[in-house]
Design an enzyme around this catalytic site. Structure first.
Site, mmCIF file in Angstrom:
data_model
loop_
_atom_site.group_PDB
_atom_site.id
_atom_site.type_symbol
_atom_site.label_atom_id
_atom_site.label_comp_id
_atom_site.label_asym_id
_atom_site.label_seq_id
_atom_site.Cartn_x
_atom_site.Cartn_y
_atom_site.Cartn_z
ATOM 1 N N ARG A 27 -14.837 22.234 4.783
ATOM 2 C CA ARG A 27 -15.292 21.246 3.809
ATOM 3 C C ARG A 27 -16.171 21.905 2.740
ATOM 4 O O ARG A 27 -16.127 21.525 1.567
ATOM 5 C CB ARG A 27 -16.057 20.118 4.508
ATOM 6 C CG ARG A 27 -15.206 19.278 5.439
ATOM 7 C CD ARG A 27 -16.032 18.188 6.113
ATOM 8 N NE ARG A 27 -16.444 17.157 5.184
ATOM 9 C CZ ARG A 27 -15.782 16.028 4.968
ATOM 10 N NH1 ARG A 27 -14.668 15.774 5.619
ATOM 11 N NH2 ARG A 27 -16.243 15.134 4.105
ATOM 12 N N GLU A 55 -11.311 9.270 3.045
ATOM 13 C CA GLU A 55 -12.766 9.196 2.973
ATOM 14 C C GLU A 55 -13.240 8.690 1.615
ATOM 15 O O GLU A 55 -12.626 8.968 0.581
ATOM 16 C CB GLU A 55 -13.396 10.575 3.227
ATOM 17 C CG GLU A 55 -13.195 11.089 4.638
ATOM 18 C CD GLU A 55 -13.921 12.409 4.882
ATOM 19 O OE1 GLU A 55 -14.744 12.821 4.027
ATOM 20 O OE2 GLU A 55 -13.659 13.034 5.922
#
Length: 210
Positions: free
Chosen positions: A50, A163
């Protein structure tokens, strides 16, 4: 009246003191730079990925510049955490607390944000920063208990992990309510909120947990 798109962030109860004390949820990059200790509920190697994944719409940056929210409960990550794949031992979801808001609330507050149509690291992935594009998210799937790929829907697991990403920090003033798995845990969290003079409702919704 515009229908709200609920967004959910979950964390371990051990992290509540630092969250309440700081007045909000912060992104991983800010947490690292500030030396904030936290109990992890996600894979360490995924967090590394990430930190290297570019968010392809403004405000840009990488995924660890954002506080991540899901669009529904019972996420794949929650299941894998419960099964011990993150920590090496089975975990009690009664220790997990949700922070709940809405995409519309975030936009109205002036906070910068982005969102994805599926898992933000795995390809294919698509980023958006206009709520007009929320239709790219499979909202019906977000509220189903199971999300495994099928012959009819081979991309279901990736899309289930879409998300909503809030830039840098999500203040507690923008949180609608908290959710726990049990009523005794709700009472514990309410006591903590009271100690910090935080007027945030807390609800016990076991159906949001495996």
């Amino acid at each position: 009246m515009t229908r709200r798109t609920r967004i959910l962030h979950f964390t371990h109860e051990d992290n509540l003191v630092q969250i309440f004390g700081r007045g909000g949820l912060v992104c991983d990059k800010q947490r690292r730079s500030s030396g904030i200790e936290s109990r992890n509920v996600a894979y360490s190697d995924l967090k590394l990925e990430r930190s290297q994944t570019i968010v392809e719409v403004p405000p840009g940056g990488t995924l660890d510049d954002y506080v991540p929210f899901y669009f529904g409960p019972k996420s794949p990550m929650m299941l894998t955490y419960m099964n011990g794949n993150v920590t090496g031992s089975l975990e009690d979801l009664n220790e997990i607390v949700y922070f709940v808001s809405s995409a519309q609330h975030v936009e109205a507050s002036g906070l910068k944000f982005a969102f994805t149509d599926g898992h933000p690291v795995k390809q294919p992935r698509f980023f958006y920063n206009d709520l007009a594009d929320l239709g790219e998210v499979d909202h019906a799937l977000m509220w189903q208990k199971w999300w495994h790929d099928t012959d009819e829907y081979p991309d279901r697991k990736r899309r289930r992990q879409a998300e909503f990403l809030v830039w840098r920090e999500m203040p507690l003033t923008e949180i609608d309510h908290l959710v726990t798995k049990s009523h005794p845990k709700r009472l514990e969290v309410e006591s903590m909120l009271s100690n910090w003079d935080l007027d945030i409702p807390c609800r016990a919704w076991p159906s949001w947990y495996y």
